[in-house]
Design an enzyme around this catalytic site. Sequence first.
Site, mmCIF file in Angstrom:
data_model
loop_
_atom_site.group_PDB
_atom_site.id
_atom_site.type_symbol
_atom_site.label_atom_id
_atom_site.label_comp_id
_atom_site.label_asym_id
_atom_site.label_seq_id
_atom_site.Cartn_x
_atom_site.Cartn_y
_atom_site.Cartn_z
ATOM 1 N N VAL A 38 15.208 1.624 16.211
ATOM 2 C CA VAL A 38 16.527 2.311 16.927
ATOM 3 C C VAL A 38 17.781 1.882 15.931
ATOM 4 O O VAL A 38 18.092 0.561 16.128
ATOM 5 C CB VAL A 38 16.446 2.114 18.243
ATOM 6 C CG1 VAL A 38 17.937 2.710 18.883
ATOM 7 C CG2 VAL A 38 15.154 2.422 18.919
ATOM 8 N N ALA B 235 0.895 -1.262 -0.044
ATOM 9 C CA ALA B 235 -0.045 -0.040 0.059
ATOM 10 C C ALA B 235 0.767 1.348 -0.059
ATOM 11 O O ALA B 235 1.669 1.473 0.879
ATOM 12 C CB ALA B 235 -0.885 0.089 1.244
ATOM 13 N N LYS C 221 14.611 7.573 20.422
ATOM 14 C CA LYS C 221 15.336 6.262 20.394
ATOM 15 C C LYS C 221 15.797 5.977 21.773
ATOM 16 O O LYS C 221 15.602 4.692 22.185
ATOM 17 C CB LYS C 221 16.519 6.333 19.262
ATOM 18 C CG LYS C 221 16.000 6.642 17.923
ATOM 19 C CD LYS C 221 17.231 6.723 17.159
ATOM 20 C CE LYS C 221 16.854 6.979 15.664
ATOM 21 N NZ LYS C 221 17.651 7.482 14.850
ATOM 22 N N ILE D 166 21.627 -1.851 13.323
ATOM 23 C CA ILE D 166 22.289 -2.593 14.552
ATOM 24 C C ILE D 166 21.373 -3.356 15.267
ATOM 25 O O ILE D 166 20.214 -2.507 15.641
ATOM 26 C CB ILE D 166 22.872 -1.354 15.297
ATOM 27 C CG1 ILE D 166 23.926 -0.617 14.485
ATOM 28 C CG2 ILE D 166 23.610 -1.888 16.553
ATOM 29 C CD1 ILE D 166 24.562 0.692 15.158
#
Length: 440
Positions: free
Chosen positions: A132, A43, A205, A136
Amino acid sequence: MKPLRIGLLGIGTVGGGTFDVLTRNAEEISRRAGRPITITHVADKNTALANQVVAGRATVTDDAFGVVRNPDIDVVVELIGGYGVAKQLILEAINNGKHVVTANKALLALHGNEIFAAARAKGVIVAFEAAVAGGIPIIKALREGLVANRIEWIAGIINGTTNFILSEMRSKGLAFADVLKEAQAKGYAEADPTFDIEGVDAGHKISILAALAFGIPLSFDKAHVEGITKIEAIDIRYAEEMGYRIKLLGIARRRGDGSDAGFELRVHPTLIPAKRLIANVEGVMNAVLVKGDAVGATLYYGAGAGAQPTASAVIADLVDVARLIDADVNHRVPYLAFQPDRIGSEPVLPIDEVETSYYLRLRVDDKPGVLADITRVLADNHISIDAMLQKEPAEGEAQTDIILLTHETIEKNVKRAIAAIEAQPSTRGKIVLLRLENLA
């Protein structure tokens, strides 16, 4: 085993990267997940772009709500971003019994408590590794890899735009405004870079990381957030002379125990000893340093943004969903790492109660007795000096810079001392305050 059927919401940079990586590595991913993972519906308002990326390999629509309500979809991947329609779509997906994967750190930081409660009630997974630090795997490290530890603190370079700007200011001696223009020209900064340069993105974060590390609710509204817009090249140079580098850090720290327990949650420019590995993270790269009581300090480094690094995290979440979709709800890893009935209620401390070291830059008259007056005020406020740098006045000038590094002290003491020193007739202008962390 039947494929895991994915509805992808948003096919921009990260969505396009996710479709590409999932298609390119389909066989390898299937071998790891135990079943094929297939994007069946996409979408996006820009259906022309979506059709170009998908090239007939999935159904394209501009109706995102139609996708989240589709009974043939097992997992909704939300890569739209923002707080508005993305929240509505995720809650609607949960209400329809869909598992959710999202990279939306802003939404989780502000509304994650509500979203996780809704998901818990419906027994569905909400996975958010990509929220975040891009590629990583810091979420998985905190939720699973470090579960034996009592996490003491986290310090992270978790915004690539600001790290690029500070790196360029240091290496080239340029002013903030000049490097910001360069970052925008290179595509590292948005046309409106406010969320990055004012520290808001990093605040989102670190709020998520703190919840995972300490077992507290998401608390962005209580975080202290400062950006880098006031950082001057002269402070970067002075910090370098004293063996430090300035980075925008997100910091979460445990303070006290029992009735005195609390947590620091803050984002601000920070002096770090240049010998620390994290001080040498340059450009747009990210790094997160986590201190556990058993494992000690562990460092996680890599690309914090970009199509394919972030797609790597999104797909890792999809593999987790594929593995756990048939598992008993009570056997899944909790959303915020701690069991829901064990989420703590300890307070996030106001910035005035934070205890750290400080960098102070003062512009003062170059005459006898000035330094003695300054040190007297610091002593009266229980502040001791760790190091000092006094510059020679420029030729023809009667003023000079004094740079002080303090030992650890409470921030309210430092602010009280600054007010008293600024009131002295020998002090010229405002004192520059930056916080300092040794990260040892």
